[in-house]
Write an enzyme that holds these catalytic residues in place. Structure first.
Site, mmCIF file in Angstrom:
data_model
loop_
_atom_site.group_PDB
_atom_site.id
_atom_site.type_symbol
_atom_site.label_atom_id
_atom_site.label_comp_id
_atom_site.label_asym_id
_atom_site.label_seq_id
_atom_site.Cartn_x
_atom_site.Cartn_y
_atom_site.Cartn_z
ATOM 1 N N GLY A 1 16.174 -25.542 9.192
ATOM 2 C CA GLY A 1 15.113 -24.575 9.464
ATOM 3 C C GLY A 1 15.464 -23.629 10.586
ATOM 4 O O GLY A 1 14.588 -23.132 11.294
ATOM 5 N N SER B 1 21.739 -27.327 6.746
ATOM 6 C CA SER B 1 21.596 -26.125 7.556
ATOM 7 C C SER B 1 21.584 -26.483 9.041
ATOM 8 O O SER B 1 22.553 -27.039 9.553
ATOM 9 C CB SER B 1 20.351 -25.357 7.122
#
Length: 644
Positions: free
Chosen positions: A167, A251
């Site tokens: 995120g 991520s």
């Protein structure tokens, strides 16, 4: 479905962009099936020393879930921007603790589409958020009169997987539906832990006022370390093996894992890692840039730079509002345009990090642990689509975008990723310059720096270095979940693999098609095998020969009806996954080997993206600086002169 891979640019606007990443979490339907309706399946009681008598809940599959177990204390007030503390000591081991309600999330500005599925509710945010969830397979529970009881005293301890969410270090949470680990735990016969950590200006804020209470950043990483210490100390009481812990994350979660792999003092806390879509090509701030951003934020919050008493005196809501409205221009580092993608992220503080992880991995300074590393086919598409929501048919815009990143190397890069549109009457074609832009972004920020990081002399010296590399090449059969990100309807965008790994279609009104379900089973099998055996192909003695199963349930190690153990380490359609540097006897000239995953079957690709990555490596331009104001003025002048 798949598409080419190409790089080109990314400019301001990453915040919503990166955030949108996890947006695919959108996959989920209604939250109602996740909390207290699930309690209808019953409670589970666990007596855990030094924690208490936990009352968790059972899913409809009888997986035991324990929500919101604290691994630290509140970070509010004077403890804001301080390292996490140990959790409060437990005075009564038999005190009942309810662990069936979704836990608090860390303060954040979450702007993912479909926030009801991908963002924690604002009312559930708190600075007392350092908690974790534990998912335990049903075979470790026993039916009692009115509930089930956790049976964790067996000599056999299960492998443990700890998930760190992504995120952009801006948003995320351990209890959003995208990361619900009930199916992964039950199906894989493993224990899964999902953790929280501080985000954005709460987790990576830097203001060095020269005192012992200075805000020196990287608090989110220290939170992760504190959570891993909790796992090491307590997971055996849940039936897990503290010496068989695999970190996996996507991520920003994968970026966090790379940072943790560079910390020798946490070496004993985990044994294996899976890094999904780690943008090794994204630079981190040094302390001077972090201090400058902190000064800007302090002024925006109506406090003087380094006035931490003023900043700590603001309520969470006041700080969030200032954080939410901070102009992009005040977050931009004029020497590093790509930092706009992650204004708040790990800081090169000389303690946790003295250089960007790509270089440290290339130098072999990371812990020597088994690794799975990989990327989706079109990592850059979502970011490109965030900036250009409609097709681009202008070579001028394409080349100008390339120059923002590559400066003196622009011509070389444009030759490597040539424009699709003709200079004359492009509107008469269906060309779209966002396609080569995606290829360039994907290679330059993701695939090629990832390859470079794995390509250390230490790893190359060992043909059997335990590294497995993948590329994921499958879109969803329900692309409407991408909403306005139409470029991702037909491309394999950032985060696309996560729903397959957690098998969360069952929590929605949608279902994977047969090929997707088989892909999900193969992917879970690889990840679970890796967590159990350190090899995605299964136990060493059968890693290549175990027959393929036609059963999508693949890897269960216990027959629930008879209680008999059995080993089945391959799923339908699964093939052998070679190590990254494993010699290919049929092609000895191969430099490295990659597994491509699709719903139509997996296949090996030798020297994946080698032509492109070799040329980008030769430029030696990863993580480089660029003077943004001067560069933008130069581009504007050239466009006015019609030189592009």
């Amino acid at each position: 479905m798949a598409q080419s891979k190409t790089i080109a640019f990314f400019v301001a606007g990453f915040i919503p962009v990166a955030i949108v990443v996890t947006t695919l979490s959108i996959l989920l339907t209604s939250n109602n099936d996740l909390v207290p309706p699930d309690v209808d399946a019953g409670y589970v009681i666990a007596q855990i020393p030094r924690i208490g008598r936990l009352r968790g809940f059972l899913t409809n599959e009888s997986t035991a879930v324990f929500y919101g177990l604290p691994f630290s204390q509140s970070t509010a007030g004077e403890y804001r921007w301080q390292k996490p503390r140990d959790p409060l000591p437990v005075e009564d081991d038999y005190k009942r603790i309810d662990a069936f309600k979704k836990p608090k999330a860390c303060p954040q500005v979450c702007v993912f589409p479909s926030p009801e599925y991908s963002c924690p509710p604002v009312e559930d945010m708190s600075e007392d958020c350092l908690n974790l969830n534990v998912f335990v397979p049903s075979r470790l529970t026993k039916r009692e009169a009115s509930h089930r009881k956790l049976m964790s005293d067996s000599e056999e301890k299960l492998a443990v997987m700890v998930y760190i969410y992504g995120g952009a270090f801006m948003a995320g949470g351990n209890a959003i539906p995208l990361y619900d680990a009930r199916y992964l735990s039950e199906w894989g016969d493993i224990i899964v832990v999902t953790i929280n950590y501080r985000l954005g200006a709460f987790g990576f804020f830097y203001q060095d006022d020269g005192t012992s209470t200075a805000a020196l950043g990287n608090f989110g990483i220290y939170d992760q370390i504190k959570a891993l210490e909790w796992v090491h100390r307590h997971i055996a009481d849940f039936g897990g093996d503290p010496n068989q812990v695999t970190l996996f994350g996507q991520s920003a979660g994968a970026q966090s894992i790379a940072v943790l792999m560079l910390q020798d003092e946490v070496n004993h806390l985990f044994q294996r890692v899976v890094m999904q879509s780690n943008p090794f090509g994204l630079p981190y701030k040094d302390v001077s840039a972090a201090q400058a951003l902190g000064n800007s934020f302090a002024r925006w919050a109506r406090c003087a730079p380094n006035d931490l008493n003023c900043l700590r005196g603001l309520s969470m809501e006041e700080l969030l509002e200032r954080y939410k409205t901070l102009p992009y221009a005040m977050q931009l580092n004029a020497q590093h345009i790509s930092e706009i993608f992650e204004p708040y992220s790990p800081i090169l503080d000389g303690i946790l990090l003295d250089n960007d992880p790509m270089y440290l991995f290339k130098e072999g300074k990371n812990q020597d642990k088994p690794m799975i590393v990989g990327y989706v086919e079109d990592e850059g598409a979502m970011f490109v689509g965030e900036i250009y929501s409609s097709p681009i048919q202008s070579q001028r815009i394409y080349k100008a975008s390339a120059q923002i990143i590559f400066r003196q190397h622009t011509d070389i890069v444009v030759d490597l990723y040539p424009p699709q549109c003709p200079r004359i009457n492009p509107q008469e074609t269906d060309c779209d310059e966002r396609i080569p832009m995606d290829d360039a972004v994907t290679d330059y920020m993701f695939t090629c720096p990832g390859r470079k990081a794995m390509n250390s002399d230490r790893n190359k010296a060992k043909e059997n270095a335990d590294i497995w590399f993948y590329t994921f090449n499958e879109t969803w059969s329900f692309p409407e979940f991408w909403e306005n990100y139409t470029l991702c309807w037909e491309m394999v965008c950032h985060t696309e693999e996560v729903p397959y790994l957690f098998d969360i279609d069952k929590l929605t009104e949608y279902r994977f098609e047969d090929g997707e379900a088989e892909l999900a089973a193969r992917m879970r099998t690889f990840w679970v095998n890796f967590a159990k055996y350190g090899n995605p192909n299964g136990p060493p003695e059968t890693a290549q020969e175990v027959p393929v199963s036609d059963n999508l349930d693949g890897i269960q190690s216990i027959n629930k009806q008879t209680g008999e153990e059995f080993q089945q380490s391959k799923a339908k359609g699964q093939i052998y996954w070679p190590r990254f540097f494993e010699t290919d006897q049929s092609d000895p000239n191969t430099s490295y080997r990659v597994l491509q995953m699709t719903a139509h079957g997996d296949r090996e690709i030798n020297d994946f993206r080698k032509e492109y990555c070799d040329k980008l490596d030769d430029l030696d331009y990863y993580l480089e600086n660029y003077n943004i104001p001067g560069l933008l003025m130069n581009i504007k002048t050239k466009m006015n002169e019609n030189e592009l």
